[in-house]
Write a protein that holds these residues in place. Structure first.
Motif, PDB file in Angstrom:
ATOM      1  N   UNK A   1       2.461  -6.977  -0.507  1.00  0.00           N
ATOM      2  CA  UNK A   1       2.051  -5.749  -1.211  1.00  0.00           C
ATOM      3  C   UNK A   1       1.283  -4.829  -0.270  1.00  0.00           C
ATOM      4  N   UNK A   2       0.420  -5.433   0.567  1.00  0.00           N
ATOM      5  CA  UNK A   2      -0.368  -4.619   1.500  1.00  0.00           C
ATOM      6  C   UNK A   2       0.521  -3.897   2.492  1.00  0.00           C
ATOM      7  N   UNK A   3       1.534  -4.578   3.018  1.00  0.00           N
ATOM      8  CA  UNK A   3       2.417  -3.924   3.994  1.00  0.00           C
ATOM      9  C   UNK A   3       3.241  -2.826   3.327  1.00  0.00           C
ATOM     10  N   UNK A   4       3.614  -3.025   2.071  1.00  0.00           N
ATOM     11  CA  UNK A   4       4.349  -1.969   1.355  1.00  0.00           C
ATOM     12  C   UNK A   4       3.458  -0.737   1.160  1.00  0.00           C
ATOM     13  N   UNK A   5       2.181  -0.984   0.770  1.00  0.00           N
ATOM     14  CA  UNK A   5       1.248   0.130   0.581  1.00  0.00           C
ATOM     15  C   UNK A   5       1.016   0.876   1.890  1.00  0.00           C
ATOM     16  N   UNK A   6       0.822   0.136   2.985  1.00  0.00           N
ATOM     17  CA  UNK A   6       0.600   0.776   4.292  1.00  0.00           C
ATOM     18  C   UNK A   6       1.812   1.597   4.722  1.00  0.00           C
ATOM     19  N   UNK A   7       3.013   1.076   4.480  1.00  0.00           N
ATOM     20  CA  UNK A   7       4.227   1.806   4.848  1.00  0.00           C
ATOM     21  C   UNK A   7       4.337   3.110   4.059  1.00  0.00           C
ATOM     22  N   UNK A   8       4.100   3.038   2.756  1.00  0.00           N
ATOM     23  CA  UNK A   8       4.189   4.247   1.923  1.00  0.00           C
ATOM     24  C   UNK A   8       3.095   5.243   2.277  1.00  0.00           C
TER      25      UNK A   8
END
Length: 150
Positions: free
Chosen positions: A123-130
């Motif tokens: 979830x953290x990597x998805x948030x950082x990417x967005x």
């Protein structure tokens, strides 16, 4: 130096190692290219070592199929050939060819790596990417000409 058996040391896929009888190995010698001093035109220092895994008694059926599958592109008439001409002496080239053939066999008999298990992004990597995409979009949108106020 008389021809002797080729021993492949133990490794992955070869817990006891492997010994290829000398009778199955064929060595041919020829003149090597490149520099060599006064003896360059007189010594046959290049070594070609050939071995046929298809007719070898040293391999089990499963090992034979794995070697043929791995080295299939290099097999010519069912035999794999290794050349060595990097040294000036025939003896050192013979050793180099044997080491190269042993390394090829060790690589061919090693078990295949485990299949990759697919994982989901955190979830953290998805948030950082967005968030990075939003920042980049903001930077690009500020490059536009300012709107005219009439």
């Amino acid at each position: 130096m008389p021809t002797r058996d080729l021993s492949v040391p133990p490794g992955p896929g070869l817990p006891q190692g492997l010994v290829i009888p000398a009778a199955e190995l064929v060595e041919r010698f020829s003149r090597s290219s490149g520099p060599g001093g006064q003896g360059v035109n007189t010594t046959d220092s290049r070594v070609q070592l050939s071995w046929s895994p298809v007719s070898s008694a040293a391999l089990t059926e499963s090992q034979r199929s794995r070697v043929v599958a791995h080295l299939g592109a290099r097999l010519v008439d069912g035999a794999v050939t290794v050349d060595a001409s990097e040294h000036r002496s025939q003896r050192r080239n013979r050793v180099a060819a044997r080491e190269r053939l042993a390394a090829d066999l060790r690589a061919a008999l090693a078990p295949p790596p485990p299949a990759r298990r697919a994982t989901k992004p955190t979830k953290g990597s998805q948030r950082r990417r967005l968030a990075a995409k939003a920042r980049r979009s903001d930077v690009k949108s500020h490059r536009a000409r300012p709107a005219r106020d009439d």
